[in-house]
Design a protein around this motif. Structure first.
Motif, PDB file in Angstrom:
ATOM      1  N   ASP A  28       9.872   9.800  -1.810  1.00  0.00           N
ATOM      2  CA  ASP A  28       8.768  10.631  -1.342  1.00  0.00           C
ATOM      3  C   ASP A  28       7.419   9.892  -1.347  1.00  0.00           C
ATOM      4  N   TRP A  29       7.443   8.581  -1.632  1.00  0.00           N
ATOM      5  CA  TRP A  29       6.200   7.803  -1.621  1.00  0.00           C
ATOM      6  C   TRP A  29       5.637   7.761  -0.207  1.00  0.00           C
ATOM      7  N   ARG A  30       4.328   7.865  -0.101  1.00  0.00           N
ATOM      8  CA  ARG A  30       3.656   7.853   1.203  1.00  0.00           C
ATOM      9  C   ARG A  30       2.516   6.837   1.189  1.00  0.00           C
ATOM     10  N   CYS A  31       2.147   6.404   2.355  1.00  0.00           N
ATOM     11  CA  CYS A  31       1.032   5.481   2.511  1.00  0.00           C
ATOM     12  C   CYS A  31      -0.220   6.115   1.916  1.00  0.00           C
ATOM     13  N   PRO A  32      -0.903   5.421   1.014  1.00  0.00           N
ATOM     14  CA  PRO A  32      -2.108   5.992   0.407  1.00  0.00           C
ATOM     15  C   PRO A  32      -3.238   6.246   1.415  1.00  0.00           C
ATOM     16  N   ARG A  33      -3.227   5.512   2.513  1.00  0.00           N
ATOM     17  CA  ARG A  33      -4.309   5.650   3.480  1.00  0.00           C
ATOM     18  C   ARG A  33      -4.050   6.738   4.516  1.00  0.00           C
ATOM     19  N   CYS A  34      -2.864   6.715   5.175  1.00  0.00           N
ATOM     20  CA  CYS A  34      -2.622   7.658   6.288  1.00  0.00           C
ATOM     21  C   CYS A  34      -1.553   8.705   5.983  1.00  0.00           C
ATOM     22  N   LYS A  35      -0.937   8.601   4.818  1.00  0.00           N
ATOM     23  CA  LYS A  35       0.044   9.581   4.326  1.00  0.00           C
ATOM     24  C   LYS A  35       1.374   9.581   5.072  1.00  0.00           C
TER      25      LYS A  35
END
Length: 83
Positions: A67-74
């Motif tokens: 479930d990890w997502r890009c910290p910038r664009c999600k």
């Protein structure tokens, strides 16, 4: 292929065949473990981790939670490519 020729008693014979190999720049690409988001350009660097999500330094991209997502664009991990 180039041939090396010799002349012996009026006859020409092939001594050996050699291959011509162009000489150029050698590039060695090493794996950095970094991944780049194809949407926003964020670079996940395992040497840094993701402190905002409590991902410690040394955590490989492959080991990040599903479930990890890009910290910038999600966006999710499927939007990342090896850098």
């Amino acid at each position: 292929m180039d041939s090396v020729l010799t002349k012996t008693a009026g006859a020409i014979s092939i001594v050996r065949e050699t291959e011509t190999i162009p000489v150029g720049e050698i590039v060695i690409k090493t794996a950095t473990g970094k991944y780049i988001c194809t949407v926003c350009g964020y670079v996940y660097d395992p040497a840094v981790g993701d402190p905002g999500r409590n991902i410690p330094p040394g955590a490989a991209f492959e080991d990040l939670p599903d479930d990890w997502r890009c910290p910038r664009c999600k966006n999710d991990k499927t939007k990342f490519n090896k850098a």
